[in-house]
Design an enzyme around this catalytic site. Structure first.
Site, PDB file in Angstrom:
ATOM      1  N   GLY A   5      28.725  75.051   9.738  1.00 50.04           N
ATOM      2  CA  GLY A   5      28.101  73.725   9.796  1.00 50.04           C
ATOM      3  C   GLY A   5      28.762  72.755   8.833  1.00 50.04           C
ATOM      4  CB  ALA A  64      35.308  72.169  11.694  1.00 56.80           C
ATOM      5  CB  SER A  91      25.507  80.688   5.450  1.00 57.58           C
ATOM      6  OG  SER A  91      25.251  81.000   4.111  1.00 57.58           O
ATOM      7  CE  LYS A 124      43.966  56.686   4.929  1.00 53.30           C
ATOM      8  NZ  LYS A 124      44.023  58.121   5.217  1.00 53.30           N
ATOM      9  CG  LEU A 177      39.043  73.812   6.209  1.00 55.33           C
ATOM     10  CD1 LEU A 177      38.156  73.838   4.974  1.00 55.33           C
ATOM     11  CD2 LEU A 177      40.421  73.258   5.859  1.00 55.33           C
ATOM     12  CB  THR A 184      46.749  65.742   9.162  1.00 50.80           C
ATOM     13  OG1 THR A 184      47.079  66.538   8.023  1.00 50.80           O
ATOM     14  CG2 THR A 184      47.767  64.643   9.323  1.00 50.80           C
TER      15      THR A 184
HETATM   16  C1  LIG Z   1      41.507  69.833  -1.374  1.00 48.92           C
HETATM   17  C2  LIG Z   1      41.185  69.416   0.011  1.00 48.92           C
HETATM   18  C3  LIG Z   1      41.176  68.054   0.349  1.00 48.92           C
HETATM   19  C4  LIG Z   1      40.929  67.642   1.663  1.00 48.92           C
HETATM   20  N1  LIG Z   1      40.984  66.316   1.985  1.00 48.92           N
HETATM   21  C5  LIG Z   1      40.885  65.947   3.281  1.00 48.92           C
HETATM   22  C6  LIG Z   1      41.005  64.590   3.676  1.00 48.92           C
HETATM   23  O1  LIG Z   1      41.133  63.681   2.863  1.00 48.92           O
HETATM   24  N2  LIG Z   1      40.949  64.299   5.002  1.00 48.92           N
HETATM   25  C7  LIG Z   1      40.776  65.275   5.946  1.00 48.92           C
HETATM   26  O2  LIG Z   1      40.796  64.975   7.144  1.00 48.92           O
HETATM   27  N3  LIG Z   1      40.579  66.547   5.585  1.00 48.92           N
HETATM   28  C8  LIG Z   1      40.642  66.912   4.294  1.00 48.92           C
HETATM   29  N4  LIG Z   1      40.473  68.219   3.948  1.00 48.92           N
HETATM   30  C9  LIG Z   1      40.087  69.178   4.964  1.00 48.92           C
HETATM   31  C10 LIG Z   1      38.607  69.034   5.253  1.00 48.92           C
HETATM   32  O3  LIG Z   1      37.859  69.240   4.085  1.00 48.92           O
HETATM   33  C11 LIG Z   1      38.194  70.052   6.306  1.00 48.92           C
HETATM   34  O4  LIG Z   1      39.061  69.978   7.388  1.00 48.92           O
HETATM   35  C12 LIG Z   1      36.813  69.748   6.815  1.00 48.92           C
HETATM   36  O5  LIG Z   1      35.922  69.607   5.765  1.00 48.92           O
HETATM   37  C13 LIG Z   1      36.334  70.836   7.747  1.00 48.92           C
HETATM   38  O6  LIG Z   1      36.002  71.978   7.074  1.00 48.92           O
HETATM   39  P1  LIG Z   1      35.348  73.135   7.928  1.00 48.92           P
HETATM   40  O7  LIG Z   1      34.140  72.600   8.599  1.00 48.92           O
HETATM   41  O8  LIG Z   1      36.408  73.730   8.769  1.00 48.92           O
HETATM   42  O9  LIG Z   1      34.969  74.226   6.841  1.00 48.92           O
HETATM   43  P2  LIG Z   1      33.792  74.252   5.745  1.00 48.92           P
HETATM   44  O10 LIG Z   1      33.400  72.916   5.268  1.00 48.92           O
HETATM   45  O11 LIG Z   1      34.228  75.256   4.713  1.00 48.92           O
HETATM   46  O12 LIG Z   1      32.552  74.832   6.534  1.00 48.92           O
HETATM   47  C14 LIG Z   1      32.442  76.203   6.830  1.00 48.92           C
HETATM   48  C15 LIG Z   1      31.053  76.482   7.356  1.00 48.92           C
HETATM   49  O13 LIG Z   1      30.975  77.846   7.759  1.00 48.92           O
HETATM   50  C16 LIG Z   1      29.803  78.410   7.233  1.00 48.92           C
HETATM   51  N5  LIG Z   1      29.994  79.836   7.062  1.00 48.92           N
HETATM   52  C17 LIG Z   1      31.031  80.480   6.487  1.00 48.92           C
HETATM   53  N6  LIG Z   1      30.799  81.814   6.485  1.00 48.92           N
HETATM   54  C18 LIG Z   1      29.616  81.994   7.087  1.00 48.92           C
HETATM   55  C19 LIG Z   1      28.815  83.139   7.373  1.00 48.92           C
HETATM   56  N7  LIG Z   1      29.194  84.376   7.007  1.00 48.92           N
HETATM   57  N8  LIG Z   1      27.645  82.959   7.979  1.00 48.92           N
HETATM   58  C20 LIG Z   1      27.206  81.722   8.337  1.00 48.92           C
HETATM   59  N9  LIG Z   1      27.908  80.613   8.090  1.00 48.92           N
HETATM   60  C21 LIG Z   1      29.099  80.746   7.463  1.00 48.92           C
HETATM   61  C22 LIG Z   1      29.589  77.675   5.923  1.00 48.92           C
HETATM   62  O14 LIG Z   1      28.265  77.790   5.479  1.00 48.92           O
HETATM   63  C23 LIG Z   1      29.946  76.250   6.345  1.00 48.92           C
HETATM   64  O15 LIG Z   1      28.816  75.663   6.968  1.00 48.92           O
HETATM   65  C24 LIG Z   1      40.668  68.621   2.643  1.00 48.92           C
HETATM   66  C25 LIG Z   1      40.613  69.983   2.289  1.00 48.92           C
HETATM   67  C26 LIG Z   1      40.874  70.378   0.998  1.00 48.92           C
HETATM   68  C27 LIG Z   1      40.825  71.840   0.661  1.00 48.92           C
END
Ligand SMILES: Cc1cc2nc3c(=O)[nH]c(=O)nc-3n(C[C@H](O)[C@H](O)[C@H](O)COP(=O)(O)OP(=O)(O)OC[C@H]3O[C@@H](n4cnc5c(N)ncnc54)[C@H](O)[C@@H]3O)c2cc1C
Length: 513
Positions: A16, A19, A43, A82, A337, A348
């Site tokens: 959640g 992405a 979670s 931006k 991610l 990106t």
């Molecule tokens: C340093 C840094 C800077 C960034 N800056 C930018 C930016 O400026 N612009 C941009 O476009 N992107 C940026 N990003 C990337 C951006 O943060 C991510 O692409 C975006 O937040 C999506 O993350 P996500 O949803 O894939 O993962 P996360 O935010 O990590 O979410 C993962 C989810 O999975 C759940 N989960 C994991 N394991 C379990 C489990 N066992 N059971 C139940 N749930 C689980 C977690 O609870 C969470 O809800 C950056 C990343 C980093 C590391």
């Protein structure tokens, strides 16, 4: 009802973060009135990565497709506009340039303006290329207005994105998705069962003991790649030989002074620092390579560079640049991610989430999960990731810096063939290869190549069709028009207030009263 007995009836999204909720919103919107149940498991104990504030203009297409109102969205996410990214100290220490979301001037005689600029520059008669770019001119003056829809005006030659609080964006989309029938399950996935015959993911077990089963799984579980990697052992293509930064420290600080309509990326000794101004705070971070600086020194450097007091302690993040060998494997599609990560230098990641969702919708499977569909998705997304990788690497490769070990590392680096070829063709006469895929169009490549002093030896020979003095006149006319239009553009902060997009609690409202 579908006439296909193999049609997908249920989708489970794991995660959640940005992405997960982007995927949930888009799928719920696209499949409205269809008998497809969408569940999202997240979670609260694990939480989200909590960074990701700068975006690319394509995000507007995502919001528009969901009929999201811009003012409501901006208020909810503390968003600012931006126009591009300012790069400081990349080509040489002391250099700066803006990579704008738009064009350099207008075509003359059917040829992009930068080619004419190369000719003028060789004869010593050009002003800065930036002076002919409307988005750069207004960015430098901290001004903003929506692009004109009149294609004959210089004020139509750009796009824009947002700088926003990504956590609030996820919360905003959660409301959107839940209102359209997405069911959220709060809990930690502790077990994944695979089907013995097909090898597909069959079901997930949560820490409460509840079992969740679906036909299709979207893995948005972040870096851990709960399904794509931990369950399916897909493998990771490690790109750290090209993009060695592997850590980041992120810290917000108070919002002070002018509200810049651009993100800043300042090259440092072992990586680079971001500065992203939102309405209620400024996001900052140091992305660095642990082989070249310690965490303590990186933290000191970051805190020493803030333009206002920090609002929290720096938060450490670890990553390996690269992508999964397959972004779609069996009945699991990894997005966000979980799919891969390239450092955030050109904002990106959220864009790649968007691409992943749109390709999935484009090649939406049925329960047979045809290998041809899976291969095509992986080919398309693989190329998208590679194009971004090349563009990011260009920033490190096109440099004259050799003042630290990290910059010297890039001096001796063998580039991927795709990037090497692109640079060689550019150096010959300023031409840029256009690709089937890839988010960055020629003006973006021009911005970085010229911004980092990679001057072509020659220009497009067709430029010489125009008499030199007529070209000088045209260029000067263009520069004046850009300048006049920029001076007539409102201040960025005032514009946000006037359009009613200042958040209810943020400092823009307080100052307005
Ligand atoms: C340093 C840094 C800077 C960034 N800056 C930018 C930016 O400026 N612009 C941009 O476009 N992107 C940026 N990003 C990337 C951006 O943060 C991510 O692409 C975006 O937040 C999506 O993350 P996500 O949803 O894939 O993962 P996360 O935010 O990590 O979410 C993962 C989810 O999975 C759940 N989960 C994991 N394991 C379990 C489990 N066992 N059971 C139940 N749930 C689980 C977690 O609870 C969470 O809800 C950056 C990343 C980093 C590391």
């Amino acid at each position: 009802m579908s006439d296909n007995p193999q049609a997908i009836k249920s989708i489970c999204i794991v995660g959640g973060g940005t992405a997960g909720w982007m995927a949930a919103s888009a799928l719920a919107h696209e499949f409205k009135r269809l008998p497809i149940a969408i569940t999202l498991v997240e979670s609260e104990e694990i939480g989200t990565v909590g960074v990701g504030e700068a975006t690319l203009p394509h995000i507007r297409n995502f919001n528009t497709a969901l009929n999201i109102d811009e003012v409501t969205f901006m208020k909810a996410t503390e968003a600012t506009f931006k126009l591009g990214i300012e790069f400081c100290n990349w080509g040489r220490i002391g250099d700066r340039y803006i990579h704008p979301f738009g064009d350099y001037g207008e075509k003359i005689d059917g040829i992009p303006f930068y080619q004419h600029w190369l000719r003028l520059q060789k004869s010593g008669l050009a002003s800065r290329l930036d002076d002919y770019a409307f988005p750069t001119s207004i960015a430098e003056a901290n001004r903003f207005r929506h692009p004109s829809t009149d294609a004959t005006r210089i004020e139509s030659t750009y796009g824009y994105a947002y700088q926003f609080d990504a956590t609030r964006y996820a919360a905003f989309l959660r409301q959107f998705a839940e209102a359209r029938g997405v069911v959220r399950r709060q809990g930690k996935v502790v077990d994944t069962r695979l089907d013995a015959e097909t090898g597909h993911v069959a079901s997930l077990t949560l820490d409460s003991g509840e079992v969740v089963a679906a036909d299709l799984y979207v893995d948005c579980s972040g870096f851990r790649g709960l399904l794509i990697e931990q369950a399916l052992k897909t493998g990771y293509e490690d790109w750290s030989q090209w993009l060695p930064c592997n850590r980041a420290l992120a810290v917000p600080c108070e919002s002070r002074g002018t509200l810049t309509p651009y993100t800043r990326a300042t090259a440092l000794e072992a990586g680079w620092q971001w500065r992203i101004p939102l309405q209620h705070r400024t996001g900052n971070g140091y992305v660095y390579c642990s082989s070249f600086i310690s965490d303590e020194d990186a933290s000191r450097r970051l805190l020493g560079n803030l333009d206002a007091p920090a609002l929290a302690d720096p938060r450490q993040l670890y990553f390996t640049t690269g992508r999964r060998k397959k972004l779609w494997n069996h009945n699991v599609v990894a997005i966000g991610l979980a799919a891969g990560f390239l450092e955030p230098l050109e904002s990106t990641s959220i864009h790649l989430i968007q691409e992943g969702i749109s390709e999935l919708l484009h090649i939406f499977p049925d329960k047979r999960f045809l290998q041809s569909d899976i291969d095509e998705y992986n080919r398309r997304m693989g190329v998208n990731f590679e194009r971004v990788r090349d563009f990011l690497l260009l920033h490190y490769a096109a440099t004259q810096r050799d003042d630290t070990e990290m910059w010297r590392h890039f001096r001796n680096l063998k580039l991927p063939d795709s990037l090497d070829e692109k640079i060689q063709i550019w150096l010959t006469r300023g031409q840029l290869i256009r690709y089937e895929f890839g988010v960055f169009l020629p003006p973006s490549w021009v911005a970085v190549m010229l911004g980092q002093n990679l001057l072509p030896r020659h220009y497009d020979p067709r430029v010489d069709r125009m008499p030199h003095d007529r070209l000088v006149q045209s260029a000067e006319g263009l520069r004046r028009r850009v300048n006049a239009a920029a001076s007539a553009t409102p201040d960025h902060k005032d514009y946000i207030r006037q359009m009613g997009a200042a958040s209810d609690t943020g400092p823009l409202v307080a100052q307005a009263g």
